[in-house]
Design an enzyme around this catalytic site. Structure first.
Site, PDB file in Angstrom:
ATOM      1  N   GLY A   1       0.825  -1.241  -0.023  1.00  0.00           N
ATOM      2  CA  GLY A   1      -0.012  -0.119   0.206  1.00  0.00           C
ATOM      3  C   GLY A   1       0.906   1.417   0.079  1.00  0.00           C
ATOM      4  N   SER A   2       0.328   2.298   0.874  1.00  0.00           N
ATOM      5  CA  SER A   2       1.241   3.509   0.687  1.00  0.00           C
ATOM      6  C   SER A   2       2.484   3.574   1.254  1.00  0.00           C
ATOM      7  CB  SER A   2       0.096   4.592   1.453  1.00  0.00           C
ATOM      8  OG  SER A   2      -0.872   4.511   0.543  1.00  0.00           O
ATOM      9  N   THR A   3       2.963   2.315   2.137  1.00  0.00           N
ATOM     10  CA  THR A   3       3.878   2.527   2.617  1.00  0.00           C
ATOM     11  C   THR A   3       5.313   2.378   1.459  1.00  0.00           C
ATOM     12  OG1 THR A   3       3.951   0.101   3.051  1.00  0.00           O
ATOM     13  CG2 THR A   3       3.209   1.332   4.644  1.00  0.00           C
ATOM     14  N   TYR A   4       4.844   1.813   0.482  1.00  0.00           N
ATOM     15  CA  TYR A   4       5.738   1.928  -0.601  1.00  0.00           C
ATOM     16  C   TYR A   4       6.000   3.017  -1.340  1.00  0.00           C
ATOM     17  CZ  TYR A   4       7.251  -0.874  -4.819  1.00  0.00           C
ATOM     18  OH  TYR A   4       8.187  -1.378  -5.933  1.00  0.00           O
TER      19      TYR A   4
END
Lengths: 632, 392
Positions: free
Chosen positions: A322-325
């Site tokens: 998700g957005s941790t990427y």
């Protein structure tokens, strides 16, 4: 005359024949002497060897298994005395009566009775038959007190593995269990009836180190196998103790914090040394059960549990990041020359052909730069970046951060994750890459898969100034570990530079600082308020289900209204303290919903606890010559 | 005339000397070195039995010592009894022994799958051991006074053959193959010494060889097994070949000087079976090595030489044949037992004379030596066909 002549003739015949017989006897006696010479002189050495073979029995002395301690020397896996009561038939005389008396002292089941009665008849009279094991101290003392009434009843002490932390450390330590048929290597040690080998986790990975070498005892036995005396004894080497980088107390805390959720994983590591301080996966299971032998029922329950308690999700759970990427995507953009001040207007979606790619925020973020886009996790901004950077450069950056391949951590069962490229898709799926796939890759969806461990390593590498730190559970080098240490025994604390300009890293670090410490950041509510302990992080929410067109038209269903199995995974990665980073964390809560609401508070609590304990700040324990020594 | 006088004189002299020999004279005549020899051999046996019980006088050594004491008394009694008495009662003794063999069929106690003992409370009597002596007595009487011409008549051999086959058949039925074979071999030796023509032995020998396949059918399973095991003992080391193999291991591991008294590991750890009876020689050879084994073998050789010398010295045919038959009997005991423990012949139940633990064997062997001495003492006695001292 005739009579005398006849007489002489007869006695001559007798004399002749008697002497002939006597000669024959002499010849046969010589044969016996010759045979004696052959057996006792010529073949003597061979028979001496056979005689020793007859007489001497080798008995293996199993080595005590090495202990496993945490970084402070706290015991996490140790050997406990297993007291068992045995019965020797020839001393007991009346076995039934003795068992009846024993049953008045300790509890014996009907099954125990039958088994003992059967074993007693099958085994030789002097061979001890096990009546019951895992006796409590109280039971042992009761038997000892009644010893005069219990002839032939003895207490034997065996060793059994004990894990005091039960399920809290299961996924790191693993467990030991009886040797199965396929694990036999010809080593007679493995064939001992109550020998145990590591089947999972550290117990499996370092089985050779922990096991040690068996000793042997030469016993003189008689023809029926009764031991007469010990001739000689060669002590083996006890298994080596193993020091883990883990902080058992922090691990316990982490585990308990995760247990509030149904299924979750978290990894805490030292960003400079790679020391894993906590590595938790819930639910777990009690490793002590495997030592004694699991019932089929319990085993089936563990296997069929939808929450997969047997899987270590921290290293084997595949999750879309998700957005941790997004920090990785930002770094790829910076490297391809895009300025952090580059601005994009977010209307809440991006159009690509006929398709609309939504931002998580319906109304859109308006005008955002790289800092703001990270702080507020604007999807449209990252769609735009990815269009400009392209999938291959994004993926190359991800790989530099340790995503998409196994970290080589010293635990069995680690999974590699997946970072897609054009070539990969063509080879694997046989279709050309689509631009839309680049867009969703930029927000950590689609093909992208990572493990919590990888996310923690990624965060650590972001926070430590771009050093390719490698996670580890022990300081002893392991073959699977990719980094070779100079002296070959210990892993280095220094790691190669990843060649990422510190200016680029600062952009991302600033963005992550804003996520938690700016009131408009997505995880501001989960910020650490304690001065000097503040964290920088990044939230992530990864979709488990495909959102259908019909759903899009009708408006996306709220996560809370979905059944648990279809809810989003909540993710959060962070490091702390923000201005002098030391610890990195990754938290994944399966089907937990939003990263900011569910995962971030867990990460915050664990990071506070980590900094309170500050395991990296205290000198860890080392093994010197088998002794635990505090490091200077 | 002169010749007749000379014959008369010699006869007279002999008759006088023997008829009027007092007990004192007889005791003076006793061949004491034979008794010393018997004591030495028995002493070795008792020492080995002491070792076999791990340095305990019980249960074997003490009882064997008592039997030896009783045996010495029997030996002396047998030795001084006039040989003509033995001649007269030879058939009677034979029939008593035969009756005992028949009785074993009904009253016998089984041991090792065969009926061999009669429990007389005081002693467990093994009639087959008694028969070994009784048969020689009967055959010696049978051949006494037979001229070579008589012997060459086939009809004259009917009686001795019957005398031999009856007990052999009974013993075989027990079933005790070893003793049956021994009876036949001892009888053959007596026949041979008595002067039976060699071609007759050849005929019997060929007939015996021809009957082996038939005899095989009558053997018990364990007997077949023993013969097969003998042919290839290492084939089945834990099964039927166990005895032979373990015996060879114990014996071979003794080496030249042995492991020392009571130090025989194979014997004391019970790898060696039957160490106090049939395999006692192995134990001796394990503990005292080849030296110890050879010493015992030499003692037996001296004993046998005495026996042969006595047979040659005796002037009456009964005494000669008796002495030689008994000597051959002892020889077969010794040879078969030692050859058996060294794996040269199949395992058969033949004890080592005077050494193996066993009452009947001890007593009959002492009686055997007594008879030898009796032949020696009465070597010049003339025995008529009916057993009287003076020829009619």
């Amino acid at each position: 005359m005739a009579l005398i002549h006849e007489d002489n003739e007869r006695s001559k015949t007798f004399t002749r024949r008697t002497l002939l017989l006597g000669g024959g006897q002499a010849v046969l006696f010589s044969t016996l002497a010759a045979r004696m010479y052959y057996l006792q002189i010529i073949e003597s050495d061979r028979y001496k060897m056979l005689a020793e073979d007859n007489r001497i029995n080798l008995r293996l002395l199993p080595p005590p298994r090495g202990r496993i301690v945490d970084r402070y020397g706290t015991s996490m896996a140790a050997n406990q005395q297993n007291y068992r009561v045995v019965l020797v038939r020839e001393q007991a005389r009346d076995v039934g009566q003795t068992l009846d008396r024993l049953a008045r002292v300790i509890e014996l089941s009907e099954y125990d009775f039958q088994r003992v009665m059967r074993d007693v008849t099958h085994k030789r009279a002097f061979v001890p038959v096990m009546v019951r094991d895992y006796l409590s101290w109280e039971e042992v003392s009761r038997i000892e007190v009644n010893a005069p009434d219990l002839p032939g009843v003895n207490i034997e002490v065996g060793q059994t593995r004990h894990y005091p932390y039960n399920e809290q450390l299961t996924h790191i330590l693993g467990y030991v269990s009886a040797v199965s048929e396929s694990e036999l290597t010809g080593d007679p040690l493995l064939e001992l009836p109550d020998f145990r080998i590591g089947k999972q986790g550290i117990e499996k990975q370092y089985d050779g180190t922990l096991r040690g070498a068996a000793g042997t005892s030469q016993l003189e036995v008689n023809a029926v196998g009764r031991v007469i005396r010990e001739l000689s004894r060669e002590d083996g080497n006890p298994g080596q103790d193993l020091v883990l980088t883990v902080d058992a107390t922090l691990q316990t805390y982490t585990h308990e914090r995760l247990q509030a959720e149904r299924s979750a994983a978290a990894v805490v590591m030292d960003i400079h040394t790679g020391d894993l301080l906590a590595l938790a996966s819930t639910p777990g299971y009690d490793p002590n059960l495997f030592n004694v032998g699991l019932t089929n029922e319990v085993w089936n329950q563990l296997v069929k549990d939808p929450l997969t308690p047997l899987t270590n999700k921290a290293i084997a759970g595949h999750y879309a990041p998700g957005s941790t990427y997004k920090p990785v995507v930002a770094l790829a953009a910076l490297e391809s020359g895009i300025s952090p001040d580059f601005e994009v207007f977010c209307p809440g979606f991006m159009k690509l052909g006929n398709a609309r790619f939504h931002c998580w925020k319906k109304g859109g973020h308006g005008k955002v730069d790289m800092y703001k886009a990270t702080q507020q996790s604007c999807d449209v901004y990252y769609y735009e970046l990815s269009k400009r950077v392209g999938i291959d450069r994004m993926s190359a950056m991800a790989r530099r951060f340790g995503l998409g391949s196994a970290m080589g951590i010293d635990l069995p069962g680690e999974r590699p994750g997946l970072i897609p490229t054009r070539d990969w898709k063509l080879a694997k799926i046989g279709e050309p890459w689509q631009l839309g796939e680049t867009l969703i890759s930029a927000i950590g969806q689609g093909f992208v898969l990572t493990t919590p461990l990888q996310l923690a390593v990624m965060t650590a590498r972001l926070a430590n100034g771009g050093k390719a730190v490698v996670p580890r559970l022990t300081r002893q080098a392991h073959a699977a570990q990719k980094v070779e240490s100079p002296d070959g025994t210990e892993l280095p604390d220094e790691f190669p530079d990843m060649d990422i300009p510190s200016a680029h890293l600062r952009v991302v670090q600033t963005g992550m600082d804003l996520v938690t410490n700016n009131p408009r950041g997505t995880a501001y509510r989960a910020r650490i308020k304690e001065k000097g302990w503040e964290m920088a992080g990044k939230t992530g929410t990864s979709q488990v289900r495909r959102i259908t067109m019909a759903e899009r038209a009708a408006g996306v269903t709220k996560n809370e209204d979905l059944p648990w199995r279809r809810r989003d995974h909540a993710l959060f990665v962070a490091y702390a303290p923000v201005h002098a980073p030391r610890y990195a964390i990754a938290v994944v809560v399966e089907h937990g919903g939003g990263g900011s609401k569910v995962a971030a508070p867990i990460a915050r609590d664990i990071l506070i606890e980590t900094q309170r304990r500050d395991p990296s700040g205290t000198p860890p324990i080392a093994l010197v010559g088998g002794q635990l020594v505090k490091r200077g | 005339m002169a010749q007749r006088q000379r014959i008369f004189f010699v006869d007279r002299l002999a008759a006088l000397r023997n008829n009027e020999m007092s007990l004192r004279e007889k005791i003076w005549q006793i061949n004491w070195s034979l008794i010393v020899l018997a004591t030495l051999i028995s002493g070795i046996g008792i020492a080995m039995l002491y070792s076999a019980a791990n340095g305990n006088i019980d249960p074997w050594a003490s009882r064997q010592l008592m039997r030896f004491g009783a045996g010495i008394l029997i030996l002396l009694m047998v030795a001084v009894i006039d040989i003509r008495i033995w001649f007269r009662y030879a058939y009677a003794i034979y029939f008593v022994a035969l009756a005992l063999l028949v009785a074993v069929e009904f009253l016998g106690v089984s041991g090792m799958g065969a009926q061999r003992w009669i429990d007389l409370k005081v002693i467990q009597l093994q009639p087959s051991e008694v028969m070994k002596v009784a048969l020689v007595l009967a055959l010696a009487r049978c051949f006494h006074g037979m001229a070579l011409e008589d012997i060459s008549r086939p009809t004259s051999l009917v009686l001795p053959i019957a005398i031999t086959l009856a007990p052999a058949a009974l013993v075989l039925k027990q079933p005790d193959l070893g003793t049956a074979m021994m009876l036949l071999m001892v009888a053959a030796a007596v026949f041979f010494c008595a002067g039976v023509r060699l071609w007759k032995f050849a005929v019997v020998g060929i007939a015996a060889l021809g009957s082996i396949p038939i005899a095989w059918q009558f053997l018990r399973e364990y007997q077949k097994q023993r013969v097969l095991t003998f042919l290839n003992p290492e084939n089945d080391p834990l099964g039927a070949g166990y005895h032979t193999l373990q015996s060879k291991i114990a014996l071979g591991s003794g080496g030249l000087f042995g492991k020392g008294f009571m130090q025989g590991s194979q014997s004391h750890l019970n790898f060696l079976p039957e160490k106090q009876t049939d395999f006692i020689f192995t134990m001796l050879a394990e503990e005292f090595g080849m030296i110890g084994g050879l010493i015992l073998l030499v003692l037996y050789a001296i004993l046998l030489t005495y026996g042969i010398a006595i047979a040659l010295r005796a002037r009456n045919q009964f005494g000669s044949v008796l002495a030689m038959g008994l000597t051959c009997n002892v020889f077969f005991y010794v040879f078969i037992n030692i050859a058996m423990v060294m794996g040269l012949v199949p395992v058969v139940g033949v004890p080592l004379p005077l050494v193996s633990y066993g009452g009947t064997a001890m007593l009959t062997l002492m009686a055997t030596i007594g008879l030898l001495i009796s032949v020696y003492i009465h070597r010049d006695v003339r025995i008529s066909r009916r057993g009287l001292g003076i020829e009619v």
